[in-house]
Scaffold this motif. Structure first.
Motif, mmCIF file in Angstrom:
data_model
loop_
_atom_site.group_PDB
_atom_site.id
_atom_site.type_symbol
_atom_site.label_atom_id
_atom_site.label_comp_id
_atom_site.label_asym_id
_atom_site.label_seq_id
_atom_site.Cartn_x
_atom_site.Cartn_y
_atom_site.Cartn_z
ATOM 1 N N GLY A 155 8.329 9.375 -6.178
ATOM 2 C CA GLY A 155 8.340 10.790 -5.985
ATOM 3 C C GLY A 155 6.939 11.417 -6.302
ATOM 4 N N VAL A 156 6.774 12.406 -7.041
ATOM 5 C CA VAL A 156 5.477 13.024 -7.499
ATOM 6 C C VAL A 156 4.616 12.212 -8.166
ATOM 7 C CG1 VAL A 156 6.223 15.471 -7.254
ATOM 8 C CG2 VAL A 156 6.186 14.220 -9.504
ATOM 9 N N PHE A 157 4.812 10.995 -8.832
ATOM 10 C CA PHE A 157 4.308 9.974 -9.391
ATOM 11 C C PHE A 157 3.584 8.926 -8.428
ATOM 12 C CE2 PHE A 157 6.804 11.917 -12.766
ATOM 13 C CZ PHE A 157 5.635 12.036 -13.843
ATOM 14 N N ASP A 158 3.979 8.898 -7.242
ATOM 15 C CA ASP A 158 3.241 8.043 -6.172
ATOM 16 C C ASP A 158 2.062 8.240 -6.074
ATOM 17 O OD1 ASP A 158 3.154 6.507 -4.140
ATOM 18 O OD2 ASP A 158 4.588 7.430 -2.629
ATOM 19 N N LEU A 159 1.290 7.121 -6.112
ATOM 20 C CA LEU A 159 0.020 7.360 -5.818
ATOM 21 C C LEU A 159 -0.710 6.331 -4.310
ATOM 22 C CD1 LEU A 159 -1.621 6.872 -9.545
ATOM 23 C CD2 LEU A 159 -1.025 8.808 -8.430
ATOM 24 N N SER A 160 0.389 6.212 -3.756
ATOM 25 C CA SER A 160 -0.078 5.603 -2.463
ATOM 26 C C SER A 160 -1.013 6.426 -1.606
ATOM 27 C CB SER A 160 1.127 5.418 -1.640
ATOM 28 O OG SER A 160 2.163 4.603 -2.366
ATOM 29 N N GLY A 161 -2.096 5.765 -1.373
ATOM 30 C CA GLY A 161 -3.092 6.435 -0.470
ATOM 31 C C GLY A 161 -4.431 7.115 -1.449
ATOM 32 N N ARG A 162 -4.018 6.901 -2.531
ATOM 33 C CA ARG A 162 -5.013 7.796 -3.601
ATOM 34 C C ARG A 162 -5.990 6.442 -3.958
ATOM 35 N NH1 ARG A 162 -2.164 12.188 -6.233
ATOM 36 N NH2 ARG A 162 -1.091 12.751 -4.161
ATOM 37 N N VAL A 163 -7.092 7.022 -4.355
ATOM 38 C CA VAL A 163 -8.282 5.807 -4.941
ATOM 39 C C VAL A 163 -8.653 6.368 -6.109
ATOM 40 C CG1 VAL A 163 -10.424 4.624 -4.544
ATOM 41 C CG2 VAL A 163 -9.025 5.434 -2.644
ATOM 42 N N ALA A 164 -8.876 5.296 -7.093
ATOM 43 C CA ALA A 164 -8.878 5.879 -8.701
ATOM 44 C C ALA A 164 -10.081 4.789 -9.207
ATOM 45 C CB ALA A 164 -7.821 5.550 -9.508
ATOM 46 N N CYS A 165 -11.089 5.377 -9.664
ATOM 47 C CA CYS A 165 -12.155 4.726 -10.454
ATOM 48 C C CYS A 165 -11.985 4.588 -12.019
ATOM 49 C CB CYS A 165 -13.368 5.377 -10.086
ATOM 50 S SG CYS A 165 -14.989 4.366 -10.582
ATOM 51 N N ALA A 176 -3.047 11.851 -13.094
ATOM 52 C CA ALA A 176 -3.710 11.125 -11.999
ATOM 53 C C ALA A 176 -2.778 11.796 -10.640
ATOM 54 C CB ALA A 176 -3.917 9.790 -11.799
ATOM 55 N N SER A 177 -1.468 12.032 -11.289
ATOM 56 C CA SER A 177 -0.420 12.476 -10.155
ATOM 57 C C SER A 177 -0.213 13.785 -9.556
ATOM 58 C CB SER A 177 0.797 11.707 -10.508
ATOM 59 O OG SER A 177 1.526 12.246 -11.688
#
Length: 266
Positions: free
Chosen positions: A5-15, A244-245
């Motif tokens: 759900g809202v915790f999904d980070l698919s497609g995101r980029v994290a450093c 992050a989400s």
């Protein structure tokens, strides 16, 4: 990813800095498991590469670089690796930090400069580098790491606590600047957390710790918590994941504490 759900980070980029061990390592693995592509930095380049390899072996996307966060150009290069490799930057987690132990009267200028450079300037440089990418995007989440020491003064931790208090104020000031652009800025303030950070003041010149002294120290930390517990690195990583989400889309300028109640504040 399905079911997050809202915790999904698919497609995101994290450093993530400090990704070779402790909270940074746990955060890297947690964000990657939630679907993010991760760019890992640490002065321990081999350690960052090991974290990367575990993520990639598990089906995630990750790159790793050796980075000294006290050097602005190296932090900028780490962020550039995110845009070069994955095309954007959605999350910047400034985790790298060090401990420092000693009474004010005994702290050398060299030690003061060392801790300020890593714990504050490194975070400042991470915020700067992230903003240069996120401002044109009009979105992003910057997550810094302060400490419970900002709320519970303890003798012998003055330099460490002061740098972490500086991180908290930097976070809140930048949140005001970045909010109108669509960028959120928050900090976590971990309580006592079981990492290789633990017991630095108990280590001898060779890095060894007496087991009895460590057990006594762990008991003291548990006794300071209403829950009678100490935190794991994963507890802090989960707060970073939240920030992050999209679950935290209305959260900015805040200090979030996973500390088992070691400090309880408004």
């Amino acid at each position: 990813m399905k079911g997050l759900g809202v915790f999904d980070l698919s497609g995101r980029v994290a450093c993530i800095t400090g990704a070779a061990s402790g909270i940074g390592e746990a955060a890297a693995e947690t964000l990657a498991a939630a679907g993010a592509a991760v760019v890992l930095g640490d002065i321990d380049g081999e350690g960052a590469a090991r974290t990367r390899d575990r993520i990639v072996d598990g089906g995630g996307r990750a790159v790793a670089k050796s980075v000294d966060t006290t050097q602005a150009e190296q932090v900028s290069a780490l962020v550039a690796a995110a845009t070069d490799e994955f095309g954007r930057l959605d999350v910047m987690a400034n985790v790298a930090g060090v401990g420092s132990y000693g009474d004010v009267v005994d702290v050398s200028e060299a030690e003061l400069d060392r801790v300020l450079a890593i714990n504050f300037k490194g975070v400042f440089f991470g915020c700067q580098a992230a903003m240069r990418v996120m401002v044109p995007q009009g979105s992003g989440s910057i997550i810094n790491v302060s400490a419970t020491a900002i709320n519970t003064p303890v003798g012998g931790l003055s330099v460490y606590a002061a740098t972490k208090a500086a991180v908290a104020m930097l976070t809140q000031s930048l949140a005001v600047e970045a909010g109108p652009i669509g960028i959120r800025v928050n900090t976590i303030a971990p309580g006592f957390t079981l990492t290789n950070f633990v017991g630095g003041h108990l280590r001898d010149s060779e890095g060894n710790v007496d087991a009895v002294e460590m057990d006594s120290y762990l008991k003291l930390m548990r006794d300071r918590s209403p829950l009678g517990e100490v935190c794991e690195a994963s507890d802090q990583a989960n707060l970073i994941w939240f920030l992050a989400s999209d679950a935290s889309r209305f959260v900015t300028g805040q200090i979030l504490r996973a500390n088992a109640g070691q400090s309880i504040t408004w």
